[in-house]
Design a protein around this motif. Structure first.
Motif, PDB file in Angstrom:
ATOM      1  N   LEU A  46       0.823  -1.067  -0.009  1.00 22.42           N
ATOM      2  CA  LEU A  46       0.038  -0.061   0.089  1.00 22.42           C
ATOM      3  C   LEU A  46       0.774   1.235  -0.142  1.00 22.42           C
ATOM      4  CD1 LEU A  46      -2.727   1.748   0.203  1.00 22.42           C
ATOM      5  CD2 LEU A  46      -2.286   1.170   2.845  1.00 22.42           C
ATOM      6  N   LEU A  47       1.860   1.252   0.895  1.00 25.72           N
ATOM      7  CA  LEU A  47       2.959   2.238   0.942  1.00 25.72           C
ATOM      8  C   LEU A  47       3.498   2.761  -0.438  1.00 25.72           C
ATOM      9  CD1 LEU A  47       4.395   1.884   4.426  1.00 25.72           C
ATOM     10  CD2 LEU A  47       2.528   3.661   3.871  1.00 25.72           C
ATOM     11  N   LYS A  48       3.954   1.687  -1.118  1.00 23.14           N
ATOM     12  CA  LYS A  48       4.691   1.674  -2.305  1.00 23.14           C
ATOM     13  C   LYS A  48       3.779   2.222  -3.333  1.00 23.14           C
ATOM     14  CE  LYS A  48       8.119  -1.909  -1.482  1.00 23.14           C
ATOM     15  NZ  LYS A  48       8.532  -3.175  -1.885  1.00 23.14           N
ATOM     16  N   SER A  49       2.579   1.728  -3.430  1.00 27.00           N
ATOM     17  CA  SER A  49       1.587   2.186  -4.416  1.00 27.00           C
ATOM     18  C   SER A  49       1.131   3.558  -4.388  1.00 27.00           C
ATOM     19  CB  SER A  49       0.130   1.412  -4.492  1.00 27.00           C
ATOM     20  OG  SER A  49      -0.320   1.582  -3.259  1.00 27.00           O
ATOM     21  N   THR A  50       1.197   4.234  -3.062  1.00 26.16           N
ATOM     22  CA  THR A  50       0.818   5.565  -2.891  1.00 26.16           C
ATOM     23  C   THR A  50       2.101   6.446  -2.923  1.00 26.16           C
ATOM     24  OG1 THR A  50       0.920   5.232  -0.611  1.00 26.16           O
ATOM     25  CG2 THR A  50      -1.292   5.044  -1.508  1.00 26.16           C
ATOM     26  N   GLN A  51       3.287   6.173  -2.991  1.00 24.15           N
ATOM     27  CA  GLN A  51       4.645   6.778  -2.938  1.00 24.15           C
ATOM     28  C   GLN A  51       4.627   7.440  -1.763  1.00 24.15           C
ATOM     29  OE1 GLN A  51       4.135   9.336  -6.533  1.00 24.15           O
ATOM     30  NE2 GLN A  51       5.142   7.701  -7.753  1.00 24.15           N
ATOM     31  N   LEU A  52       4.335   6.851  -0.590  1.00 23.61           N
ATOM     32  CA  LEU A  52       4.389   7.335   0.706  1.00 23.61           C
ATOM     33  C   LEU A  52       5.302   6.646   1.773  1.00 23.61           C
ATOM     34  CD1 LEU A  52       0.857   8.795   1.515  1.00 23.61           C
ATOM     35  CD2 LEU A  52       2.777  10.039   1.181  1.00 23.61           C
ATOM     36  N   VAL A  71       6.359   7.743   5.428  1.00 27.18           N
ATOM     37  CA  VAL A  71       5.976   7.022   6.475  1.00 27.18           C
ATOM     38  C   VAL A  71       6.871   6.394   7.267  1.00 27.18           C
ATOM     39  CG1 VAL A  71       4.246   5.205   7.308  1.00 27.18           C
ATOM     40  CG2 VAL A  71       3.558   6.758   5.262  1.00 27.18           C
ATOM     41  N   SER A  72       7.876   5.824   6.430  1.00 27.67           N
ATOM     42  CA  SER A  72       8.932   5.145   7.260  1.00 27.67           C
ATOM     43  C   SER A  72       9.761   6.150   8.091  1.00 27.67           C
ATOM     44  CB  SER A  72       9.910   4.539   6.380  1.00 27.67           C
ATOM     45  OG  SER A  72       9.490   3.639   5.613  1.00 27.67           O
ATOM     46  N   ALA A  98      -7.276   6.052  -0.613  1.00 29.28           N
ATOM     47  CA  ALA A  98      -8.167   7.227  -0.264  1.00 29.28           C
ATOM     48  C   ALA A  98      -7.954   7.573   1.313  1.00 29.28           C
ATOM     49  CB  ALA A  98      -9.324   7.263  -0.480  1.00 29.28           C
ATOM     50  N   LEU A  99      -7.922   6.608   2.190  1.00 25.89           N
ATOM     51  CA  LEU A  99      -7.910   6.603   3.599  1.00 25.89           C
ATOM     52  C   LEU A  99      -6.297   7.080   3.816  1.00 25.89           C
ATOM     53  CD1 LEU A  99      -9.841   3.525   4.690  1.00 25.89           C
ATOM     54  CD2 LEU A  99     -10.506   5.843   5.033  1.00 25.89           C
ATOM     55  N   LEU A 100      -5.462   6.406   3.277  1.00 25.29           N
ATOM     56  CA  LEU A 100      -4.004   6.755   3.477  1.00 25.29           C
ATOM     57  C   LEU A 100      -3.650   7.966   3.353  1.00 25.29           C
ATOM     58  CD1 LEU A 100      -1.312   6.031   4.653  1.00 25.29           C
ATOM     59  CD2 LEU A 100      -0.766   4.974   2.632  1.00 25.29           C
ATOM     60  N   TYR A 101      -4.084   8.658   2.123  1.00 26.14           N
ATOM     61  CA  TYR A 101      -3.976   9.930   1.618  1.00 26.14           C
ATOM     62  C   TYR A 101      -4.413  11.038   2.558  1.00 26.14           C
ATOM     63  CZ  TYR A 101      -1.876   8.968  -2.951  1.00 26.14           C
ATOM     64  OH  TYR A 101      -0.882   8.344  -4.061  1.00 26.14           O
ATOM     65  N   ARG A 102      -5.847  10.817   2.940  1.00 31.87           N
ATOM     66  CA  ARG A 102      -6.518  11.323   3.746  1.00 31.87           C
ATOM     67  C   ARG A 102      -5.628  11.798   5.247  1.00 31.87           C
ATOM     68  NH1 ARG A 102     -11.515  13.497   4.820  1.00 31.87           N
ATOM     69  NH2 ARG A 102     -12.268  12.826   2.996  1.00 31.87           N
ATOM     70  N   ALA A 103      -5.263  10.430   5.657  1.00 36.65           N
ATOM     71  CA  ALA A 103      -4.371  10.460   6.895  1.00 36.65           C
ATOM     72  C   ALA A 103      -3.066  11.056   6.816  1.00 36.65           C
ATOM     73  CB  ALA A 103      -4.226   8.949   7.479  1.00 36.65           C
ATOM     74  N   TRP A 104      -2.315  11.222   5.793  1.00 36.47           N
ATOM     75  CA  TRP A 104      -1.115  12.042   5.540  1.00 36.47           C
ATOM     76  C   TRP A 104      -1.482  13.279   5.467  1.00 36.47           C
ATOM     77  CZ3 TRP A 104       3.623  10.608   6.737  1.00 36.47           C
ATOM     78  CH2 TRP A 104       4.411  11.507   6.662  1.00 36.47           C
ATOM     79  N   GLN A 105      -2.285  13.780   4.613  1.00 32.47           N
ATOM     80  CA  GLN A 105      -2.809  15.138   4.817  1.00 32.47           C
ATOM     81  C   GLN A 105      -2.902  15.853   5.872  1.00 32.47           C
ATOM     82  OE1 GLN A 105      -5.912  14.989   1.835  1.00 32.47           O
ATOM     83  NE2 GLN A 105      -4.333  15.001   0.036  1.00 32.47           N
ATOM     84  N   ALA A 115      -5.011  -1.336   4.863  1.00 28.95           N
ATOM     85  CA  ALA A 115      -4.379  -1.896   3.551  1.00 28.95           C
ATOM     86  C   ALA A 115      -5.413  -2.936   3.154  1.00 28.95           C
ATOM     87  CB  ALA A 115      -3.074  -2.744   4.054  1.00 28.95           C
ATOM     88  N   GLY A 116      -5.562  -2.887   1.847  1.00 36.27           N
ATOM     89  CA  GLY A 116      -6.332  -4.078   1.223  1.00 36.27           C
ATOM     90  C   GLY A 116      -7.848  -3.890   1.351  1.00 36.27           C
ATOM     91  N   SER A 117      -8.398  -2.674   1.969  1.00 36.00           N
ATOM     92  CA  SER A 117      -9.427  -2.507   1.796  1.00 36.00           C
ATOM     93  C   SER A 117      -9.961  -1.470   0.611  1.00 36.00           C
ATOM     94  CB  SER A 117      -9.815  -1.368   3.069  1.00 36.00           C
ATOM     95  OG  SER A 117      -9.432  -0.135   2.890  1.00 36.00           O
TER      96      SER A 117
END
Length: 218
Positions: free
Chosen positions: A23-29, A33-34, A63-70, A56-58
């Motif tokens: 998931l992290l690789k697919s979003t370039q984050l 995050v590391s 979208a959830l990861l981008y929102r969390a990171w923003q 992950a996998g949902s």
């Protein structure tokens, strides 16, 4: 109930810890995050990884990861110059007039990554639905890694997530005609989260408006 010991109707979302890296690789984050995790204590690291495992996998993982990171980025940036003025919606001043929010508070990244996870329980809701906040708290109470935090940190986390959409319902102290805040840290973190979300929404609205104008021009 706060500790999640009672039976609940909602199913606990699946955790897919093995898919977090993908998931992290697919979003370039992945690197961002590391770097975030490296700066945290072991307990906070394991909790954030647990929250990523829910995403992950949902169907909404990216979208959830981008929102969390923003949200995390906005909270981290705002925390550096945050001016705490108490519970704004009820105009209740700080209990400790000298209280200052710690810009490096351990719960900032946890709050950012956890505040919207109620969507994984009921995808028909929106993030702005107060029920989403309550379900996010319910998910946290049933997450083993949360129990590794101090009791006070658990309490702060539940109160912030549970009330950021309904700050007027945050429990306060009432003595005769006087109303005071129970914990300045809770209110400060809640106001910080609300400010970060408002900033994200304003940025999103601005981007949408620019896109619409570009379409008109074309």
């Amino acid at each position: 109930v706060t500790l999640g010991r009672f039976p609940v109707v909602d199913e606990l979302p699946l955790r897919r810890d093995g898919k977090v890296s993908a998931l992290l690789k697919s979003t370039q984050l992945e690197s961002a995050v590391s770097e975030l995790l490296v700066r945290q204590s072991a307990d906070i690291q394991s909790l954030i990884n647990a929250l990523l495992g829910y995403m992950a996998g949902s169907d909404q993982d990216k979208a959830l990861l981008y929102r969390a990171w923003q949200t995390y980025s906005a909270m981290l940036d705002m925390a550096k110059t945050f001016s705490y003025r108490g519970l704004l919606i009820r105009k209740i001043p700080p209990t400790d007039l000298l209280f200052c929010l710690d810009a490096n508070d351990d719960l900032i990244p946890v709050i950012a990554f956890a505040h919207h996870l109620g969507l994984l329980i009921r995808s028909s809701m929106t993030v702005e639905d107060p029920q989403c906040a309550l379900l996010s708290v319910r998910l946290l109470t049933r997450t083993t890694e949360v129990r590794n935090l101090s009791f006070n940190d658990q309490h702060v986390l539940y109160q912030v997530i549970g009330h950021y959409l309904t700050p007027d319902k945050l429990p306060v102290n009432r003595v005769k005609d006087s109303i005071t805040l129970r914990d300045d840290r809770i209110v400060a973190l809640m106001e910080l989260l609300r400010a970060a979300i408002a900033c994200d929404q304003a940025h999103s609205s601005s981007s949408t408006l620019k896109a619409a104008e570009a379409i008109k021009m074309r």
